[in-house]
Design a protein around this motif. Structure first.
Motif, PDB file in Angstrom:
ATOM      1  N   VAL A   1      32.296  -2.892  -3.079  1.00 39.18           N
ATOM      2  CA  VAL A   1      31.908  -1.528  -2.693  1.00 39.18           C
ATOM      3  C   VAL A   1      30.416  -1.312  -2.915  1.00 39.18           C
ATOM      4  CG1 VAL A   1      32.185   0.912  -3.271  1.00 39.18           C
ATOM      5  CG2 VAL A   1      34.193  -0.550  -3.074  1.00 39.18           C
ATOM      6  N   LEU A   2      29.881  -1.805  -4.025  1.00 41.90           N
ATOM      7  CA  LEU A   2      28.463  -1.614  -4.315  1.00 41.90           C
ATOM      8  C   LEU A   2      27.575  -2.363  -3.318  1.00 41.90           C
ATOM      9  CD1 LEU A   2      28.362  -1.730  -8.214  1.00 41.90           C
ATOM     10  CD2 LEU A   2      28.105   0.250  -6.729  1.00 41.90           C
ATOM     11  N   SER A   3      28.014  -3.539  -2.888  1.00 43.62           N
ATOM     12  CA  SER A   3      27.245  -4.280  -1.882  1.00 43.62           C
ATOM     13  C   SER A   3      27.176  -3.491  -0.576  1.00 43.62           C
ATOM     14  CB  SER A   3      27.877  -5.652  -1.638  1.00 43.62           C
ATOM     15  OG  SER A   3      27.866  -6.431  -2.817  1.00 43.62           O
ATOM     16  N   ALA A   4      28.322  -2.952  -0.160  1.00 47.69           N
ATOM     17  CA  ALA A   4      28.336  -2.135   1.060  1.00 47.69           C
ATOM     18  C   ALA A   4      27.555  -0.844   0.859  1.00 47.69           C
ATOM     19  CB  ALA A   4      29.779  -1.829   1.456  1.00 47.69           C
ATOM     20  N   PHE A   5      27.586  -0.320  -0.362  1.00 49.80           N
ATOM     21  CA  PHE A   5      26.935   0.950  -0.652  1.00 49.80           C
ATOM     22  C   PHE A   5      25.422   0.857  -0.501  1.00 49.80           C
ATOM     23  CE2 PHE A   5      25.539   4.061  -4.109  1.00 49.80           C
ATOM     24  CZ  PHE A   5      25.625   5.157  -3.271  1.00 49.80           C
ATOM     25  N   VAL A   6      24.839  -0.301  -0.775  1.00 54.00           N
ATOM     26  CA  VAL A   6      23.398  -0.428  -0.621  1.00 54.00           C
ATOM     27  C   VAL A   6      23.024  -0.870   0.792  1.00 54.00           C
ATOM     28  CG1 VAL A   6      23.213  -2.819  -1.434  1.00 54.00           C
ATOM     29  CG2 VAL A   6      21.289  -1.253  -1.734  1.00 54.00           C
ATOM     30  N   LEU A   7      23.846  -1.699   1.430  1.00 51.85           N
ATOM     31  CA  LEU A   7      23.501  -2.218   2.754  1.00 51.85           C
ATOM     32  C   LEU A   7      23.625  -1.160   3.846  1.00 51.85           C
ATOM     33  CD1 LEU A   7      25.110  -5.780   2.678  1.00 51.85           C
ATOM     34  CD2 LEU A   7      22.679  -5.205   2.660  1.00 51.85           C
ATOM     35  N   ILE A   8      24.729  -0.421   3.855  1.00 51.79           N
ATOM     36  CA  ILE A   8      24.974   0.538   4.936  1.00 51.79           C
ATOM     37  C   ILE A   8      23.916   1.653   4.967  1.00 51.79           C
ATOM     38  CG2 ILE A   8      26.595   2.260   5.819  1.00 51.79           C
ATOM     39  CD1 ILE A   8      28.859   0.401   4.885  1.00 51.79           C
ATOM     40  N   PRO A   9      23.597   2.311   3.838  1.00 49.67           N
ATOM     41  CA  PRO A   9      22.537   3.344   3.899  1.00 49.67           C
ATOM     42  C   PRO A   9      21.177   2.787   4.296  1.00 49.67           C
ATOM     43  CG  PRO A   9      23.860   3.631   1.921  1.00 49.67           C
ATOM     44  CD  PRO A   9      24.257   2.319   2.514  1.00 49.67           C
ATOM     45  N   VAL A  10      20.836   1.572   3.835  1.00 50.46           N
ATOM     46  CA  VAL A  10      19.536   0.997   4.196  1.00 50.46           C
ATOM     47  C   VAL A  10      19.460   0.756   5.705  1.00 50.46           C
ATOM     48  CG1 VAL A  10      18.099  -1.071   4.008  1.00 50.46           C
ATOM     49  CG2 VAL A  10      19.035  -0.014   1.945  1.00 50.46           C
ATOM     50  N   ILE A  11      20.521   0.221   6.291  1.00 49.38           N
ATOM     51  CA  ILE A  11      20.538  -0.024   7.737  1.00 49.38           C
ATOM     52  C   ILE A  11      20.456   1.287   8.508  1.00 49.38           C
ATOM     53  CG2 ILE A  11      21.961  -0.883   9.643  1.00 49.38           C
ATOM     54  CD1 ILE A  11      23.031  -3.009   7.684  1.00 49.38           C
ATOM     55  N   MET A  12      21.236   2.293   8.080  1.00 51.63           N
ATOM     56  CA  MET A  12      21.211   3.589   8.754  1.00 51.63           C
ATOM     57  C   MET A  12      19.831   4.250   8.639  1.00 51.63           C
ATOM     58  SD  MET A  12      24.943   5.090   7.623  1.00 51.63           S
ATOM     59  CE  MET A  12      24.589   6.700   8.341  1.00 51.63           C
ATOM     60  N   ALA A  13      19.254   4.195   7.446  1.00 45.36           N
ATOM     61  CA  ALA A  13      17.946   4.808   7.252  1.00 45.36           C
ATOM     62  C   ALA A  13      16.867   4.091   8.050  1.00 45.36           C
ATOM     63  CB  ALA A  13      17.590   4.794   5.755  1.00 45.36           C
ATOM     64  N   TYR A  14      16.966   2.773   8.139  1.00 43.14           N
ATOM     65  CA  TYR A  14      15.970   1.989   8.889  1.00 43.14           C
ATOM     66  C   TYR A  14      15.978   2.384  10.364  1.00 43.14           C
ATOM     67  CZ  TYR A  14      13.597  -2.044  10.899  1.00 43.14           C
ATOM     68  OH  TYR A  14      12.737  -2.864  11.600  1.00 43.14           O
ATOM     69  N   HIS A  15      17.164   2.490  10.943  1.00 39.71           N
ATOM     70  CA  HIS A  15      17.250   2.864  12.367  1.00 39.71           C
ATOM     71  C   HIS A  15      16.795   4.308  12.580  1.00 39.71           C
ATOM     72  CE1 HIS A  15      18.975  -0.780  14.021  1.00 39.71           C
ATOM     73  NE2 HIS A  15      19.817  -0.835  13.006  1.00 39.71           N
ATOM     74  N   ALA A  16      17.155   5.206  11.658  1.00 40.89           N
ATOM     75  CA  ALA A  16      16.709   6.597  11.792  1.00 40.89           C
ATOM     76  C   ALA A  16      15.204   6.702  11.645  1.00 40.89           C
ATOM     77  CB  ALA A  16      17.412   7.468  10.748  1.00 40.89           C
ATOM     78  N   PHE A  17      14.641   5.924  10.748  1.00 42.74           N
ATOM     79  CA  PHE A  17      13.196   5.965  10.496  1.00 42.74           C
ATOM     80  C   PHE A  17      12.423   5.431  11.707  1.00 42.74           C
ATOM     81  CE2 PHE A  17       9.168   4.432   8.798  1.00 42.74           C
ATOM     82  CZ  PHE A  17       8.802   5.446   7.933  1.00 42.74           C
ATOM     83  N   ARG A  18      12.902   4.374  12.334  1.00 42.75           N
ATOM     84  CA  ARG A  18      12.194   3.785  13.470  1.00 42.75           C
ATOM     85  C   ARG A  18      12.204   4.700  14.697  1.00 42.75           C
ATOM     86  NH1 ARG A  18      10.634  -1.386  13.644  1.00 42.75           N
ATOM     87  NH2 ARG A  18      10.886  -1.424  15.908  1.00 42.75           N
TER      88      ARG A  18
ATOM     89  N   ALA B   1       0.831  -1.214   0.000  1.00 42.09           N
ATOM     90  CA  ALA B   1       0.000   0.000   0.000  1.00 42.09           C
ATOM     91  C   ALA B   1       0.861   1.259   0.000  1.00 42.09           C
ATOM     92  CB  ALA B   1      -0.922  -0.016   1.218  1.00 42.09           C
ATOM     93  N   VAL B   2       1.910   1.270   0.824  1.00 41.85           N
ATOM     94  CA  VAL B   2       2.800   2.434   0.864  1.00 41.85           C
ATOM     95  C   VAL B   2       3.561   2.557  -0.449  1.00 41.85           C
ATOM     96  CG1 VAL B   2       4.771   3.481   2.038  1.00 41.85           C
ATOM     97  CG2 VAL B   2       3.015   2.298   3.371  1.00 41.85           C
ATOM     98  N   TRP B   3       4.034   1.426  -0.985  1.00 38.00           N
ATOM     99  CA  TRP B   3       4.740   1.433  -2.277  1.00 38.00           C
ATOM    100  C   TRP B   3       3.851   1.998  -3.376  1.00 38.00           C
ATOM    101  CZ3 TRP B   3       3.115  -1.300  -6.617  1.00 38.00           C
ATOM    102  CH2 TRP B   3       3.992  -1.283  -7.708  1.00 38.00           C
TER     103      TRP B   3
ATOM    104  N   PHE C   1       9.914   0.050   4.428  1.00 39.80           N
ATOM    105  CA  PHE C   1      10.230  -0.715   3.224  1.00 39.80           C
ATOM    106  C   PHE C   1       9.310  -0.342   2.063  1.00 39.80           C
ATOM    107  CE2 PHE C   1      12.308  -3.550   6.331  1.00 39.80           C
ATOM    108  CZ  PHE C   1      13.548  -3.627   5.722  1.00 39.80           C
ATOM    109  N   GLY C   2       8.073   0.066   2.358  1.00 39.12           N
ATOM    110  CA  GLY C   2       7.210   0.548   1.293  1.00 39.12           C
ATOM    111  C   GLY C   2       7.762   1.802   0.644  1.00 39.12           C
ATOM    112  N   LYS C   3       8.247   2.734   1.479  1.00 33.72           N
ATOM    113  CA  LYS C   3       8.840   3.961   0.943  1.00 33.72           C
ATOM    114  C   LYS C   3      10.158   3.669   0.231  1.00 33.72           C
ATOM    115  CE  LYS C   3       6.698   7.559   3.703  1.00 33.72           C
ATOM    116  NZ  LYS C   3       6.211   8.266   2.502  1.00 33.72           N
ATOM    117  N   LEU C   4      10.956   2.750   0.786  1.00 35.18           N
ATOM    118  CA  LEU C   4      12.229   2.400   0.153  1.00 35.18           C
ATOM    119  C   LEU C   4      11.997   1.791  -1.225  1.00 35.18           C
ATOM    120  CD1 LEU C   4      15.353   2.029   0.433  1.00 35.18           C
ATOM    121  CD2 LEU C   4      14.855  -0.245   1.358  1.00 35.18           C
ATOM    122  N   LEU C   5      11.087   0.828  -1.303  1.00 37.24           N
ATOM    123  CA  LEU C   5      10.804   0.178  -2.581  1.00 37.24           C
ATOM    124  C   LEU C   5      10.076   1.119  -3.537  1.00 37.24           C
ATOM    125  CD1 LEU C   5       9.737  -3.363  -1.308  1.00 37.24           C
ATOM    126  CD2 LEU C   5      11.934  -2.681  -2.295  1.00 37.24           C
ATOM    127  N   GLY C   6       9.240   1.990  -2.990  1.00 37.54           N
ATOM    128  CA  GLY C   6       8.564   2.956  -3.850  1.00 37.54           C
ATOM    129  C   GLY C   6       9.544   3.918  -4.494  1.00 37.54           C
TER     130      GLY C   6
END
Length: 275
Positions: A257-274, A20-22, A121-126
């Motif tokens: 580098v690309l693997s870390a580039f997607v994982l680190i921001p997602v983890i940081m954003a998830y904790h900030a969002f919560r 629904a959010v997506w 995750f809806g906003k991230l995937l959207g």
């Protein structure tokens, strides 16, 4: 109700809330004619102005540019334009978070039983979907740039494109979670996007035939360092490899580098969002 049934029910509700959010994020983009116009005009202007305008300077036969002779300058920058068209909508999609907070939508959602992680995750995937759609539009210019198009190259391009889309959406969500004004978010977003793009070997190449010591003789040390430290550099390099069969950097380093580039921001954003 058994434990398995409760788990399945939770997963169903989580997926429904995420969807629904997506869908809300995607529909918001489809109703915004400015985003659609920008998605078309931005790559065309870059290819026409930079590609056509600077091509003569990269076909001179000088030592500094001889390794570029097999490709026109339009072909060289086209993968970079794809990434640029991913970065802008990805990070700007997070503006909806400030908008929702400003007008009370976030309070209504968070007061409901909807898990906050499903909203994230809806906003991230959207945001990632919006960015991917605009990035794929640039691929329509491949025949005009005389870049060979195949199903294998198009499928291979999806991985680095999705990495950039999700990483910059997560970065945008992280910034939006910590900011309360549209103006401040816009300043931070542009301050991040432009240096990340220009310092990614996007519009000027680092000769792959040169060693690090030779590169330092041709370019300032700070510039070489920033290009190698910039994750966007490796995303563009992966796209050039897929589209042109040409790369400037080690593929193992690029994918790490690309693997870390997607994982680190997602983890940081998830904790900030919560929070």
């Amino acid at each position: 109700m058994t434990g398995l049934t409760r788990v399945l029910r939770y997963l169903h509700d989580f997926a429904a809330a995420t969807h629904a959010v997506w869908l809300r994020e995607v529909l918001r983009m489809l109703r915004d004619s400015g985003q659609i116009v920008g998605a078309f005009s931005r790559p065309v202007l870059w290819v026409m102005i930079f590609g056509i305008g600077l091509t003569p300077y990269f076909r001179t036969g000088l030592r500094e540019t001889t390794f570029m002779v097999p490709f026109t300058y339009i072909q060289f920058i086209l993968p970079a334009v794809v990434v640029l068209n991913l970065m802008y909508p990805a990070i700007q999609s997070a503006v909806s978070l400030i908008w929702d907070r400003e007008f009370g939508f976030s309070r209504e959602v968070f007061a409901s039983p909807t898990p906050r992680s499903a909203v994230f995750f809806g906003k991230l995937l959207g945001g990632g979907t919006i960015a991917m759609a605009q990035g794929l539009l640039v691929l329509l210019l491949l025949p005009a740039a005389n870049v060979p198009v195949s199903y294998a190259s198009l499928l291979g391009a999806l991985v680095p494109m999705a990495t950039v889309a999700l990483a910059f959406t997560a970065i945008g969500l992280f910034l939006a979670s910590r900011m309360s004004s549209f103006q401040g978010f816009g300043v931070f977003a542009n301050t991040l996007i432009l240096p990340a793009f220009f310092l990614a070997s996007s519009i000027f190449p680092l000769d792959p035939s040169l060693s690090m010591e030779q590169a330092l003789q041709s370019f300032p040390a700070w510039l070489v360092f920033l290009v190698h430290a910039n994750p966007v550099t490796y995303a563009i390099d992966e796209l050039r490899w897929v589209m042109l069969g040409y790369r400037q950097f080690d593929p193992i380093t690029a994918r790490t580098v690309l693997s870390a580039f997607v994982l680190i921001p997602v983890i940081m954003a998830y904790h900030a969002f919560r929070r």
